[in-house]
Motif scaffolding. Structure first.
Motif, mmCIF file in Angstrom:
data_model
loop_
_atom_site.group_PDB
_atom_site.id
_atom_site.type_symbol
_atom_site.label_atom_id
_atom_site.label_comp_id
_atom_site.label_asym_id
_atom_site.label_seq_id
_atom_site.Cartn_x
_atom_site.Cartn_y
_atom_site.Cartn_z
ATOM 1 N N ILE A 211 0.825 -1.203 0.000
ATOM 2 C CA ILE A 211 0.000 0.000 0.000
ATOM 3 C C ILE A 211 0.863 1.258 0.000
ATOM 4 O O ILE A 211 0.620 2.179 -0.744
ATOM 5 N N TYR B 5 -2.100 7.095 8.756
ATOM 6 C CA TYR B 5 -3.369 6.384 8.819
ATOM 7 C C TYR B 5 -3.055 4.906 8.981
ATOM 8 O O TYR B 5 -2.478 4.284 8.090
ATOM 9 N N LYS C 138 -4.028 0.831 9.674
ATOM 10 C CA LYS C 138 -5.046 -0.104 9.183
ATOM 11 C C LYS C 138 -6.176 -0.294 10.187
ATOM 12 O O LYS C 138 -7.291 -0.613 9.807
ATOM 13 N N LYS D 16 -7.632 2.017 11.675
ATOM 14 C CA LYS D 16 -8.405 3.264 11.562
ATOM 15 C C LYS D 16 -7.956 4.361 12.520
ATOM 16 O O LYS D 16 -8.570 5.413 12.588
ATOM 17 N N GLU E 200 -1.566 2.193 6.607
ATOM 18 C CA GLU E 200 -2.394 2.208 5.423
ATOM 19 C C GLU E 200 -1.979 3.340 4.480
ATOM 20 O O GLU E 200 -1.929 3.174 3.279
ATOM 21 N N ASN E 201 -1.661 4.515 5.076
ATOM 22 C CA ASN E 201 -1.275 5.660 4.256
ATOM 23 C C ASN E 201 -0.549 6.678 5.122
ATOM 24 O O ASN E 201 -0.706 6.700 6.341
#
Length: 145
Positions: free
Chosen positions: A69, A87, A89, A91, A140-141
């Motif tokens: 990712i 960010y 995974k 949340k 995630e980001n």
């Protein structure tokens, strides 16, 4: 981000890590300086045999496979020592600064992170207890603030 941008970040990271100029890398890889510049800028149309000549200097080669990712070398080049949102995974969103990496077998596995809440104190004291280690696989980001 495309796969070639991951390679571009990886090459630039390793070139800098090995204290090489673009000219040094071109000469050692047996490719032209223009090719190295195009590669590091993420040009989409490059000869893969030449890309692999460059990667071979660092013990790698480009092969088909799944894409992560967020590439660790992209994070290192574009988000290191800059205020970011991470960010996860699960949340959770973290705000702060990535101040270091944790590597295993020449691969970045985790990040040293100081939250905005602890940044001023860390800057003054360099207290290691204020550093949070975030596993790369949990991200995630990452975005610059």
């Amino acid at each position: 981000m495309t796969y070639i941008n991951h390679i571009a970040s990886f090459v630039k990271y390793n070139r800098n890590k090995n204290r090489m100029t673009q000219e040094d890398l071109a000469a050692k890889a047996g490719v032209g300086l223009r090719f190295i510049r195009d590669l590091e800028q993420g040009k989409e149309t490059l000869r893969m045999d030449k890309v692999n000549q460059v990667l071979a200097l660092f013990g790698y080669r480009a092969v088909p496979g799944s894409q992560k990712i967020k590439d660790p070398y992209d994070i290192f080049i574009n988000h290191f020592n800059i205020k970011v949102h991470i960010y996860l995974k699960n949340k959770i969103i973290l705000a702060g600064v990535i101040i270091g990496s944790v590597s295993e077998e020449n691969e970045i596995k985790a990040w040293k992170f100081v939250s905005n809440n602890n940044a001023v104190e860390f800057q003054k004291t360099k207290n290691e207890n204020l550093i949070q280690v975030i596993q790369h696989s949990d991200i995630e980001n990452v975005e610059n603030i």
